[in-house]
Scaffold this motif. Structure first.
Motif, PDB file in Angstrom:
ATOM      1  N   LEU A  62       0.808  -1.217   0.000  1.00 52.36           N
ATOM      2  CA  LEU A  62       0.000   0.000   0.000  1.00 52.36           C
ATOM      3  C   LEU A  62       0.846   1.274   0.000  1.00 52.36           C
ATOM      4  N   ILE A  63       2.166   1.140   0.044  1.00 49.79           N
ATOM      5  CA  ILE A  63       3.034   2.316   0.040  1.00 49.79           C
ATOM      6  C   ILE A  63       2.835   3.095  -1.264  1.00 49.79           C
ATOM      7  N   GLY A  64       2.488   4.368  -1.141  1.00 43.32           N
ATOM      8  CA  GLY A  64       2.283   5.208  -2.305  1.00 43.32           C
ATOM      9  C   GLY A  64       1.010   4.931  -3.074  1.00 43.32           C
ATOM     10  N   HIS A  65       0.198   4.007  -2.585  1.00 45.77           N
ATOM     11  CA  HIS A  65      -1.046   3.633  -3.281  1.00 45.77           C
ATOM     12  C   HIS A  65      -2.073   4.750  -3.101  1.00 45.77           C
ATOM     13  N   SER A  66      -2.379   5.447  -4.187  1.00 42.94           N
ATOM     14  CA  SER A  66      -3.316   6.580  -4.098  1.00 42.94           C
ATOM     15  C   SER A  66      -4.771   6.149  -4.226  1.00 42.94           C
ATOM     16  N   GLY A  67      -5.006   4.873  -4.486  1.00 39.70           N
ATOM     17  CA  GLY A  67      -6.373   4.417  -4.708  1.00 39.70           C
ATOM     18  C   GLY A  67      -7.113   3.978  -3.462  1.00 39.70           C
ATOM     19  N   VAL A  68      -6.450   4.031  -2.287  1.00 35.41           N
ATOM     20  CA  VAL A  68      -7.092   3.677  -1.021  1.00 35.41           C
ATOM     21  C   VAL A  68      -7.544   4.964  -0.336  1.00 35.41           C
ATOM     22  N   CYS A  69      -8.844   5.141  -0.191  1.00 30.72           N
ATOM     23  CA  CYS A  69      -9.387   6.377   0.384  1.00 30.72           C
ATOM     24  C   CYS A  69     -10.104   6.090   1.695  1.00 30.72           C
ATOM     25  N   PHE A  70     -10.180   7.134   2.531  1.00 31.00           N
ATOM     26  CA  PHE A  70     -10.809   7.020   3.847  1.00 31.00           C
ATOM     27  C   PHE A  70     -11.996   7.963   3.941  1.00 31.00           C
ATOM     28  N   LEU A  71     -12.979   7.507   4.711  1.00 30.96           N
ATOM     29  CA  LEU A  71     -14.209   8.267   4.875  1.00 30.96           C
ATOM     30  C   LEU A  71     -14.608   8.255   6.346  1.00 30.96           C
ATOM     31  N   TRP A  72     -14.943   9.443   6.873  1.00 31.93           N
ATOM     32  CA  TRP A  72     -15.521   9.516   8.223  1.00 31.93           C
ATOM     33  C   TRP A  72     -17.030   9.303   8.124  1.00 31.93           C
ATOM     34  N   ALA A  73     -17.570   8.458   8.996  1.00 40.18           N
ATOM     35  CA  ALA A  73     -19.015   8.343   9.162  1.00 40.18           C
ATOM     36  C   ALA A  73     -19.356   8.942  10.518  1.00 40.18           C
ATOM     37  N   GLU A  74     -20.465   9.641  10.638  1.00 40.16           N
ATOM     38  CA  GLU A  74     -20.755  10.350  11.891  1.00 40.16           C
ATOM     39  C   GLU A  74     -20.868   9.412  13.083  1.00 40.16           C
ATOM     40  N   SER A  75     -21.186   8.141  12.852  1.00 39.05           N
ATOM     41  CA  SER A  75     -21.239   7.157  13.938  1.00 39.05           C
ATOM     42  C   SER A  75     -21.117   5.764  13.345  1.00 39.05           C
ATOM     43  N   GLY A  76     -20.982   4.775  14.216  1.00 41.73           N
ATOM     44  CA  GLY A  76     -20.944   3.398  13.768  1.00 41.73           C
ATOM     45  C   GLY A  76     -22.347   2.838  13.627  1.00 41.73           C
ATOM     46  N   PHE A  77     -22.426   1.520  13.508  1.00 35.37           N
ATOM     47  CA  PHE A  77     -23.723   0.853  13.450  1.00 35.37           C
ATOM     48  C   PHE A  77     -23.572  -0.543  14.028  1.00 35.37           C
ATOM     49  N   GLU A  78     -24.683  -1.219  14.235  1.00 36.28           N
ATOM     50  CA  GLU A  78     -24.652  -2.566  14.804  1.00 36.28           C
ATOM     51  C   GLU A  78     -24.932  -3.609  13.734  1.00 36.28           C
ATOM     52  N   LYS A  79     -24.191  -4.709  13.785  1.00 36.11           N
ATOM     53  CA  LYS A  79     -24.403  -5.827  12.874  1.00 36.11           C
ATOM     54  C   LYS A  79     -24.221  -7.115  13.656  1.00 36.11           C
ATOM     55  N   GLN A  80     -25.231  -7.951  13.644  1.00 34.31           N
ATOM     56  CA  GLN A  80     -25.201  -9.221  14.369  1.00 34.31           C
ATOM     57  C   GLN A  80     -24.833  -9.022  15.832  1.00 34.31           C
ATOM     58  N   GLY A  81     -25.355  -7.940  16.423  1.00 34.43           N
ATOM     59  CA  GLY A  81     -25.158  -7.675  17.842  1.00 34.43           C
ATOM     60  C   GLY A  81     -23.830  -7.056  18.195  1.00 34.43           C
ATOM     61  N   ARG A  82     -23.005  -6.706  17.187  1.00 31.72           N
ATOM     62  CA  ARG A  82     -21.704  -6.104  17.459  1.00 31.72           C
ATOM     63  C   ARG A  82     -21.643  -4.703  16.879  1.00 31.72           C
ATOM     64  N   ALA A  83     -20.943  -3.819  17.589  1.00 29.61           N
ATOM     65  CA  ALA A  83     -20.767  -2.458  17.102  1.00 29.61           C
ATOM     66  C   ALA A  83     -19.706  -2.455  16.012  1.00 29.61           C
ATOM     67  N   VAL A  84     -20.028  -1.870  14.871  1.00 30.19           N
ATOM     68  CA  VAL A  84     -19.085  -1.756  13.759  1.00 30.19           C
ATOM     69  C   VAL A  84     -18.456  -0.371  13.796  1.00 30.19           C
ATOM     70  N   LEU A  85     -17.132  -0.321  13.949  1.00 29.24           N
ATOM     71  CA  LEU A  85     -16.404   0.937  14.060  1.00 29.24           C
ATOM     72  C   LEU A  85     -15.631   1.270  12.794  1.00 29.24           C
ATOM     73  N   GLY A  86     -15.388   0.291  11.954  1.00 30.67           N
ATOM     74  CA  GLY A  86     -14.657   0.497  10.712  1.00 30.67           C
ATOM     75  C   GLY A  86     -15.045  -0.554   9.699  1.00 30.67           C
ATOM     76  N   GLN A  87     -14.869  -0.206   8.437  1.00 25.09           N
ATOM     77  CA  GLN A  87     -15.226  -1.159   7.388  1.00 25.09           C
ATOM     78  C   GLN A  87     -14.379  -0.889   6.148  1.00 25.09           C
ATOM     79  N   ALA A  88     -13.744  -1.934   5.644  1.00 25.43           N
ATOM     80  CA  ALA A  88     -12.965  -1.836   4.416  1.00 25.43           C
ATOM     81  C   ALA A  88     -13.722  -2.525   3.292  1.00 25.43           C
ATOM     82  N   GLU A  89     -13.607  -1.991   2.097  1.00 22.68           N
ATOM     83  CA  GLU A  89     -14.278  -2.594   0.940  1.00 22.68           C
ATOM     84  C   GLU A  89     -13.528  -2.255  -0.334  1.00 22.68           C
ATOM     85  N   ILE A  90     -13.584  -3.169  -1.278  1.00 26.51           N
ATOM     86  CA  ILE A  90     -13.118  -2.894  -2.624  1.00 26.51           C
ATOM     87  C   ILE A  90     -14.252  -2.178  -3.340  1.00 26.51           C
TER      88      ILE A  90
END
Length: 207
Positions: free
Chosen positions: A50-78
């Motif tokens: 990932l060094i120098g990889h300009s195609g990986v971007c980050f996004l702030w979400a105002e809060s997390g959400f719950e999935k299967q009873g667990r709090a989701v704090l981050g999520q990566a996706e292609i």
């Protein structure tokens, strides 16, 4: 280099308003100076693709959400679109408004959590999501690169167990990982031989 923080207006907004997201370009810059910098004390070789990889971007979400009873704090996706026509164009247009181009991968983080957590917790969360982005390997076993940008072609990977080995090594394990480590250190309550004799597939191997 000081760790990035989410903008205050995401944290202080009225909950009655629409759910907000905001680009976090400073995280990309911070990563290149710290975790992805071979000269940094925080450098992690596991992410060298990932060094120098300009195609990986980050996004702030105002809060997390719950999935299967667990709090989701981050999520990566292609970044890929399961749509066509206007629906696809609309999704592409939103990403371009955020970043100025179409990213190859997107990592979304809970702004409320990241505004209060410790530096090590923030880094562990970011690195956890980075570990989900592995470099694609060709059928002949070599790493794949984009012919236009020269960057690594990325794909998703799952956890090593309940967490990535690299995250546990650098930041320690969560409760689930610590519990698993205790079970490993305590040894099996049923021996391998007993398990083998209770499994039809293993019985074939022992015959």
């Amino acid at each position: 280099m000081k760790r990035p923080y989410p903008p205050e207006h995401l944290i202080d907004k009225d909950w009655s308003e629409e759910f907000l997201f905001e680009s976090a370009t400073d995280i990309h810059d911070w990563l290149q100076e710290t975790i992805l910098n071979p000269n940094s004390k925080l450098y992690n070789k596991d992410h060298e693709h990932l060094i120098g990889h300009s195609g990986v971007c980050f996004l702030w979400a105002e809060s997390g959400f719950e999935k299967q009873g667990r709090a989701v704090l981050g999520q990566a996706e292609i970044v890929q679109f399961q749509a066509s026509g206007w629906k696809k164009y609309r999704q592409e247009a939103q990403l371009i408004r955020w970043f100025g181009f179409l990213p190859k991968a997107l990592i979304t983080l809970d702004a409320r959590y990241c505004s209060d957590c410790s530096d090590s917790s923030f880094m562990a969360l970011v690195e956890h999501e980075l570990y989900h982005l592995k470099q694609k390997i060709s059928p002949n076993g070599g790493p794949c690169y984009d012919s236009q940008t020269g960057h690594a072609i990325l794909q998703m990977r799952g956890h090593d167990v309940e967490e990535f080995f690299g995250v546990v090594e650098r930041y320690g394990g969560n409760v689930d990982v610590q519990r698993m480590a205790e079970l490993v250190n305590n040894g099996p309550t049923v021996s391998k031989a007993n398990i083998a004799h209770a499994c039809g597939t293993c019985l074939l191997k022992l015959a």
